[in-house]
Motif scaffolding. Structure first.
Motif, short mmCIF file in Angstrom:
data_model
loop_
_atom_site.label_atom_id
_atom_site.label_comp_id
_atom_site.label_asym_id
_atom_site.label_seq_id
_atom_site.Cartn_x
_atom_site.Cartn_y
_atom_site.Cartn_z
N HIS A 180 0.84 -1.20 0.00
CA HIS A 180 0.00 0.00 0.00
C HIS A 180 0.87 1.24 0.00
CE1 HIS A 180 0.64 0.90 4.25
NE2 HIS A 180 0.05 -0.18 4.66
N LYS A 181 0.24 2.35 -0.32
CA LYS A 181 0.97 3.62 -0.34
C LYS A 181 1.23 4.11 1.08
CE LYS A 181 -0.43 5.43 -4.84
NZ LYS A 181 -1.01 6.58 -5.55
N GLY A 182 2.18 5.01 1.21
CA GLY A 182 2.40 5.70 2.47
C GLY A 182 1.67 7.02 2.44
N HIS A 183 1.62 7.69 3.59
CA HIS A 183 0.95 8.99 3.65
C HIS A 183 1.78 9.93 4.52
CE1 HIS A 183 -3.04 11.40 4.19
NE2 HIS A 183 -2.29 11.89 3.24
N LEU A 184 2.20 11.01 3.88
CA LEU A 184 3.00 12.03 4.56
C LEU A 184 2.11 13.24 4.76
CD1 LEU A 184 5.94 13.16 5.22
CD2 LEU A 184 6.02 13.82 2.82
N LYS A 185 1.94 13.65 6.00
CA LYS A 185 1.08 14.82 6.27
C LYS A 185 1.95 15.99 6.69
CE LYS A 185 -2.89 12.16 7.87
NZ LYS A 185 -3.77 11.89 9.02
N MET A 186 1.70 17.16 6.07
CA MET A 186 2.52 18.35 6.34
C MET A 186 1.64 19.55 6.64
SD MET A 186 5.35 17.90 3.32
CE MET A 186 6.40 19.18 3.99
N ARG A 187 2.21 20.50 7.35
CA ARG A 187 1.50 21.73 7.66
C ARG A 187 2.43 22.92 7.45
NH1 ARG A 187 0.83 21.35 13.08
NH2 ARG A 187 -1.04 20.09 12.89
N ALA A 188 1.92 23.97 6.79
CA ALA A 188 2.66 25.23 6.65
C ALA A 188 1.92 26.30 7.43
CB ALA A 188 2.75 25.63 5.18
N VAL A 214 -0.36 27.77 -2.34
CA VAL A 214 -1.30 26.73 -2.79
C VAL A 214 -1.17 26.54 -4.31
CG1 VAL A 214 -3.75 26.13 -3.07
CG2 VAL A 214 -2.93 27.04 -0.89
N THR A 215 -1.01 27.65 -5.03
CA THR A 215 -0.81 27.55 -6.48
C THR A 215 0.48 26.77 -6.79
OG1 THR A 215 -1.95 29.65 -6.75
CG2 THR A 215 -0.63 28.91 -8.60
N ALA A 216 1.53 27.06 -6.02
CA ALA A 216 2.80 26.36 -6.24
C ALA A 216 2.64 24.86 -5.95
CB ALA A 216 3.88 26.96 -5.34
N ALA A 285 8.68 24.44 -2.47
CA ALA A 285 7.62 25.10 -3.25
C ALA A 285 6.93 26.17 -2.42
CB ALA A 285 6.61 24.07 -3.75
N ILE A 286 6.63 25.83 -1.16
CA ILE A 286 5.94 26.78 -0.28
C ILE A 286 6.85 27.96 0.06
CG2 ILE A 286 4.94 27.07 2.03
CD1 ILE A 286 4.16 24.01 1.83
N GLU A 287 8.08 27.65 0.45
CA GLU A 287 9.00 28.73 0.87
C GLU A 287 9.29 29.68 -0.28
OE1 GLU A 287 11.31 26.49 4.56
OE2 GLU A 287 12.29 26.59 2.59
N HIS A 288 9.43 29.11 -1.47
CA HIS A 288 9.71 29.95 -2.64
C HIS A 288 8.53 30.88 -2.93
CE1 HIS A 288 11.77 30.98 -6.34
NE2 HIS A 288 10.61 30.85 -6.99
N ALA A 289 7.32 30.34 -2.78
CA ALA A 289 6.12 31.14 -3.07
C ALA A 289 5.93 32.27 -2.06
CB ALA A 289 4.89 30.24 -3.07
N VAL A 290 6.39 32.04 -0.84
CA VAL A 290 6.18 33.03 0.22
C VAL A 290 7.33 34.04 0.26
CG1 VAL A 290 5.91 33.30 2.75
CG2 VAL A 290 4.80 31.39 1.58
N ALA A 291 8.46 33.68 -0.35
CA ALA A 291 9.68 34.49 -0.23
C ALA A 291 9.47 35.93 -0.73
CB ALA A 291 10.83 33.83 -0.99
N GLU A 299 6.58 28.62 8.31
CA GLU A 299 7.22 27.46 8.95
C GLU A 299 6.53 26.23 8.38
OE1 GLU A 299 7.38 25.66 13.44
OE2 GLU A 299 6.74 27.73 13.15
N VAL A 300 7.32 25.31 7.83
CA VAL A 300 6.74 24.09 7.25
C VAL A 300 7.20 22.90 8.08
CG1 VAL A 300 6.43 22.74 5.14
CG2 VAL A 300 6.95 25.18 4.97
N GLU A 301 6.26 22.05 8.44
CA GLU A 301 6.63 20.88 9.26
C GLU A 301 5.93 19.62 8.77
OE1 GLU A 301 5.02 21.44 13.30
OE2 GLU A 301 3.59 22.81 12.36
N VAL A 302 6.57 18.48 9.01
CA VAL A 302 5.92 17.19 8.78
C VAL A 302 5.12 16.86 10.02
CG1 VAL A 302 6.30 14.72 8.46
CG2 VAL A 302 7.68 16.37 7.18
N VAL A 303 3.81 16.70 9.87
CA VAL A 303 2.95 16.43 11.02
C VAL A 303 3.08 14.96 11.41
CG1 VAL A 303 0.58 16.44 11.88
CG2 VAL A 303 1.35 18.22 10.31
#
Ligand code: ZN
Length: 388
Positions: A180-188, A214-216, A285-291, A299-303
């Motif tokens: 089965h697939k894995g699932h990585l959950k992240m929060r910015a 979000v667009t990125a 992608a997120i950091e670049h879009a916010v820069a 702040e981006v983290e793996v939940v």
């Protein structure tokens, strides 16, 4: 005196009656299981969560695990359920209801039906003088990111072997699932500066750069569609890494420049893939879009991260179940399970259980009575085959 053994459906009714939604403590249902299994020949170990509000259970019947052969059988299920707040429920979700051909209740399918079978199999095996061990691992918080299985895999001593043959009894309609697939959950979390919207020059909106992020992420999602993945042939419907922005939360009022915006996303990687590169790409992608937005930090983290599962089909349990179910082809699942973590304890995990995943997490969740009974027979035959 040991409690009388209930029928599988009576035990299922007792388990369903506990509201073990992941947001609640699972101690009441765990205490009930400990009490039910308090009988000669069964040893139950409690493995509390770090905050003590939840507990994993490890149940042992028969001799100690032989570290040479790691023979026997391990059955694993989670004790938590998803919320049952949908208005479409036609009966009390925490009162198991017989509708003729189905037993309906929250968790009846995912996965207290299997839990009842496994717990009864252990209770019945207690006085059978097993030659090889039967072990149950019952976990907390599977539904919110395989947290209990993660904690179990972290805590379980590597010099204390478990039976290598393992079944995680998630509802597969009794198909044998070995990957089965894995699932990585992240929060910015984006933080700007709050201000009255009449004086926008005094504030820094956290929502506008979040929209760019979000667009990125949508662009990254499109890119991922085109990238080849290992074992893609076993995931014909979705043979790529699926990215989903599931939650965007920000702002407090129309007349306030928003100081904060949260983005939550998930990435489903295939077996044989590591999560880290995908976490890194999403973060970039997120950091670049916010820069480009001065005065806004992110702040981006793996939940949490549930690893994918890949078990070789050349193991005796897999061949036996294939024969029993007349299955020849690999069946895969696009959801993650506790198996991703449990395989780190040296287990060869298969996903196999009664009930259809399509009705899980929905109102009027239920399990077909026929399949529940058939599952009970199959798991008892496995205990006989591998432990008696
Ligand atoms: Zn489940």
């Amino acid at each position: 005196m040991a409690h009388a053994i209930l029928s599988d459906s009576e035990l299922l009714a007792r388990l369903v009656a506990f509201d073990s939604t992941s947001c609640n403590s699972n101690l009441p249902i765990a205490d009930f299981i400990c009490d039910y299994l308090d009988r000669p020949g069964v040893v139950v170990e409690r493995l509390p969560s770090p905050d003590g509000d939840k507990v994993n259970l490890a149940v042992f019947v028969g001799p100690a695990v032989d570290p040479e052969t790691v023979d026997g059988l391990l059955l694993s299920g989670h004790m938590d359920v998803v919320p049952a707040t949908e208005p479409e429920w036609q009966s009390d979700p925490f009162a198991l209801t017989d509708t003729g051909d189905r037993l309906v209740g929250r968790g009846a399918c995912d996965m207290k039906g299997f839990d009842a079978i496994a717990i009864n199999a252990a209770a019945e095996a207690a006085d059978q003088g097993l030659r090889n061990p039967l072990v149950l691992v019952l976990t907390y918080d599977e539904e919110i990111g395989t947290i209990g299985a993660h904690d179990f895999a972290q805590a379980w001593p590597r010099d204390r072997p478990l039976p290598r043959r393992a079944i995680i009894g998630e509802p597969t309609s009794l198909d044998v699932v070995r990957m089965h697939k894995g699932h990585l959950k992240m929060r910015a979390t984006l933080r700007g500066q709050e201000a009255h919207s009449g004086y926008p020059h005094l504030g820094r909106s956290a929502i506008e750069p979040a929209a760019r992020a979000v667009t990125a992420l949508a662009e990254l999602r499109e890119t991922l569609l085109t990238e080849p993945c290992p074992h893609a042939e076993h995931f014909p419907a979705v043979p790529f890494v699926a990215l989903n922005v599931g939650i965007v939360r920000g702002g407090s009022a129309v007349n306030v420049v928003p100081a904060r915006c949260d983005i939550e996303l998930g990435l489903r990687i295939l077996p044989g893939m590591a999560a880290e590169p995908y976490a890194r790409r999403a973060t970039e992608a997120i950091e670049h879009a916010v820069a480009g937005s001065p005065g806004v930090s992110v702040e981006v983290e793996v939940v949490c991260s549930s690893p994918p599962l890949l078990t070789d089909e050349n193991n005796d349990l897999c061949s036996h179940l294939y024969g029993l179910r007349e299955q020849s082809a690999t069946v895969s699942a696009s959801y993650a399970t506790d198996a991703g973590w449990l395989q780190e304890c040296g287990l060869d995990c298969l996903i196999f259980g009664p009930g259809n995943i399509e009705v899980a997490h929905k109102p009027n969740e239920g399990i077909p009575k026929d399949e529940f009974r058939q599952g009970g027979e199959i798991f008892r035959s496995l205990v006989t085959r591998y432990c008696a």
